[in-house]
Design an enzyme around this catalytic site. Sequence first.
Site, PDB file in Angstrom:
ATOM      1  N   TYR A 148      15.599  -4.612  14.628  1.00 31.59           N
ATOM      2  CA  TYR A 148      15.370  -4.624  13.152  1.00 31.59           C
ATOM      3  C   TYR A 148      16.432  -5.216  12.372  1.00 31.59           C
ATOM      4  O   TYR A 148      16.406  -5.829  11.352  1.00 31.59           O
ATOM      5  CB  TYR A 148      15.163  -3.110  12.608  1.00 31.59           C
ATOM      6  CG  TYR A 148      15.059  -2.744  11.216  1.00 31.59           C
ATOM      7  CD1 TYR A 148      13.799  -2.562  10.570  1.00 31.59           C
ATOM      8  CD2 TYR A 148      15.992  -2.168  10.419  1.00 31.59           C
ATOM      9  CE1 TYR A 148      13.670  -2.506   9.449  1.00 31.59           C
ATOM     10  CE2 TYR A 148      16.027  -1.939   9.236  1.00 31.59           C
ATOM     11  CZ  TYR A 148      14.506  -2.216   8.530  1.00 31.59           C
ATOM     12  OH  TYR A 148      14.413  -1.855   7.146  1.00 31.59           O
TER      13      TYR A 148
ATOM     14  N   ASN B   9       7.634  -8.055   1.618  1.00 29.23           N
ATOM     15  CA  ASN B   9       8.098  -6.657   1.536  1.00 29.23           C
ATOM     16  C   ASN B   9       7.815  -6.028   3.143  1.00 29.23           C
ATOM     17  O   ASN B   9       8.459  -4.884   3.605  1.00 29.23           O
ATOM     18  CB  ASN B   9       7.583  -5.750   0.417  1.00 29.23           C
ATOM     19  CG  ASN B   9       7.620  -4.111   0.851  1.00 29.23           C
ATOM     20  OD1 ASN B   9       9.022  -3.583   0.554  1.00 29.23           O
ATOM     21  ND2 ASN B   9       6.716  -3.582   1.260  1.00 29.23           N
TER      22      ASN B   9
ATOM     23  N   SER C 197       0.783  -1.230  -0.136  1.00 25.29           N
ATOM     24  CA  SER C 197       0.153  -0.047   0.018  1.00 25.29           C
ATOM     25  C   SER C 197       0.779   1.287   0.120  1.00 25.29           C
ATOM     26  O   SER C 197       0.290   2.154  -0.553  1.00 25.29           O
ATOM     27  CB  SER C 197      -0.804   0.190   1.262  1.00 25.29           C
ATOM     28  OG  SER C 197      -0.057  -0.259   2.481  1.00 25.29           O
TER      29      SER C 197
HETATM   30  P1  NAP Z   1       6.923   1.872   4.893  1.00 21.31           P
HETATM   31  O1  NAP Z   1       6.774   3.102   3.782  1.00 21.31           O
HETATM   32  O2  NAP Z   1       6.658   2.438   6.312  1.00 21.31           O
HETATM   33  O3  NAP Z   1       5.694   1.051   4.497  1.00 21.31           O
HETATM   34  C1  NAP Z   1       5.461  -0.115   4.885  1.00 21.31           C
HETATM   35  C2  NAP Z   1       4.433  -0.983   4.372  1.00 21.31           C
HETATM   36  O4  NAP Z   1       4.413  -2.081   4.996  1.00 21.31           O
HETATM   37  C3  NAP Z   1       3.191  -0.422   4.521  1.00 21.31           C
HETATM   38  O5  NAP Z   1       2.430  -0.605   2.935  1.00 21.31           O
HETATM   39  C4  NAP Z   1       2.407  -1.151   5.293  1.00 21.31           C
HETATM   40  O6  NAP Z   1       1.010  -1.217   5.358  1.00 21.31           O
HETATM   41  C5  NAP Z   1       2.849  -2.483   5.461  1.00 21.31           C
HETATM   42  N1  NAP Z   1       2.949  -3.099   6.769  1.00 21.31           N
HETATM   43  C6  NAP Z   1       3.549  -2.922   7.771  1.00 21.31           C
HETATM   44  N2  NAP Z   1       3.219  -3.618   8.933  1.00 21.31           N
HETATM   45  C7  NAP Z   1       2.386  -4.642   8.157  1.00 21.31           C
HETATM   46  C8  NAP Z   1       1.761  -5.589   8.684  1.00 21.31           C
HETATM   47  N3  NAP Z   1       1.921  -6.242   9.992  1.00 21.31           N
HETATM   48  N4  NAP Z   1       1.032  -6.524   7.806  1.00 21.31           N
HETATM   49  C9  NAP Z   1       0.956  -6.084   6.440  1.00 21.31           C
HETATM   50  N5  NAP Z   1       1.472  -4.949   5.876  1.00 21.31           N
HETATM   51  C10 NAP Z   1       2.218  -4.265   6.645  1.00 21.31           C
HETATM   52  O7  NAP Z   1       8.076   1.216   4.512  1.00 21.31           O
HETATM   53  P2  NAP Z   1       9.200   1.111   3.509  1.00 21.31           P
HETATM   54  O8  NAP Z   1      10.289   2.150   3.766  1.00 21.31           O
HETATM   55  O9  NAP Z   1       8.517   1.031   2.051  1.00 21.31           O
HETATM   56  O10 NAP Z   1       9.777  -0.398   4.029  1.00 21.31           O
HETATM   57  C11 NAP Z   1       9.294  -1.424   3.075  1.00 21.31           C
HETATM   58  C12 NAP Z   1      10.300  -2.635   3.375  1.00 21.31           C
HETATM   59  O11 NAP Z   1      11.673  -2.025   2.936  1.00 21.31           O
HETATM   60  C13 NAP Z   1      10.404  -3.122   4.742  1.00 21.31           C
HETATM   61  O12 NAP Z   1      10.328  -4.421   4.696  1.00 21.31           O
HETATM   62  C14 NAP Z   1      11.697  -2.186   5.015  1.00 21.31           C
HETATM   63  O13 NAP Z   1      12.405  -2.745   6.124  1.00 21.31           O
HETATM   64  C15 NAP Z   1      12.589  -2.361   3.735  1.00 21.31           C
HETATM   65  N6  NAP Z   1      13.582  -1.340   3.731  1.00 21.31           N
HETATM   66  C16 NAP Z   1      13.113   0.077   3.802  1.00 21.31           C
HETATM   67  C17 NAP Z   1      14.280   1.182   3.726  1.00 21.31           C
HETATM   68  C18 NAP Z   1      14.071   2.417   3.944  1.00 21.31           C
HETATM   69  O14 NAP Z   1      14.980   3.229   3.925  1.00 21.31           O
HETATM   70  N7  NAP Z   1      12.900   2.922   3.818  1.00 21.31           N
HETATM   71  C19 NAP Z   1      15.629   0.561   3.528  1.00 21.31           C
HETATM   72  C20 NAP Z   1      15.679  -0.872   3.524  1.00 21.31           C
HETATM   73  C21 NAP Z   1      14.726  -1.609   3.542  1.00 21.31           C
HETATM   74  P3  NAP Z   1      -0.044  -0.193   6.147  1.00 21.31           P
HETATM   75  O15 NAP Z   1       0.192   1.148   6.384  1.00 21.31           O
HETATM   76  O16 NAP Z   1      -1.308  -0.885   5.727  1.00 21.31           O
HETATM   77  O17 NAP Z   1       0.132  -0.925   7.272  1.00 21.31           O
END
Ligand code: NAP
Length: 247
Positions: free
Chosen positions: A155, A90, A14
Amino acid sequence: MLLEDRTCLVTGGSKGIGAGIARELGAHGADVVVNYRSSEDSAHAVKEEIDEGPGSAVVAQADVANFDEVQTMYDAVREELGPIDVLVNNAGITVDRTFDEMTREDWDRVISVNLGGVYNCTKVCYDDIRDAEEGRLINISSVVGQQGNYGQANYATTKSGLFGFSRTIALEMARHGSTSNCVAPGFVETDMLADVPERVREKILKNIPLRRFAEVEDVVGIVRFLASKESSYMTGQVLAVNGGMEW
Ligand code: NAP
């Protein structure tokens, strides 16, 4: 179309990186399941965007940390679209504190989503992926799993854990011709990074050779490649997309 006839489930589709991945897979012809936990409107916006292009999408609510919800989501999707060819694990959260302040609850929350969610989603989709013609498991890890990061013991543990998980599933699926890989992005401009204080952002930036944070678009191409049959001979790998950081 690179992903025509591929059904792809993207957890946490989302927002942020997951939304970008869902759009990218849809733009290459996939049928995409956009999973979300609470951001219903955002999930529907992603679906609508995908439906305007060559792919199609459905939205599917489930907290990935809850096995029963994941099973119910899978059963509904399976009924509507048939087997899942590609699972992108993800969905992920952070609850940041230095370890001396970190409670068992802070620890468990992150483990239950970032690793428990990976268990739950992979478990329900496993047979589909294994039996697909070139099924794909793609786990979104992080550079933090490679380097560690101040205030992120919980994390970092989950993101390192995905290396062993991805590689083991790669070994177990290999004889069926399906693959399992990890993508380890650096720091990406999403809501997750927006929570990081400015002074910490500046410090991080100094350690990124390309001298910028990633945009979501910097990360999605590698996932599209892994989801496609072009990546047939690549399995058990960790693919870093981090602006040149060492680890
Ligand atoms: P984000 O913008 O906070 O988005 C997180 C997404 O995960 C949202 O769609 C959220 O949906 C969903 N989510 C969270 N908890 C959930 C649950 N229990 N069940 C189902 N959906 C859930 O995060 P992002 O930065 O895109 O991160 C996505 C992935 O990339 C993560 O695994 C993160 O660790 C990884 N990552 C991120 C970064 C970074 O710098 N941003 C770097 C490396 C890796 P809802 O809003 O509907 O809850």
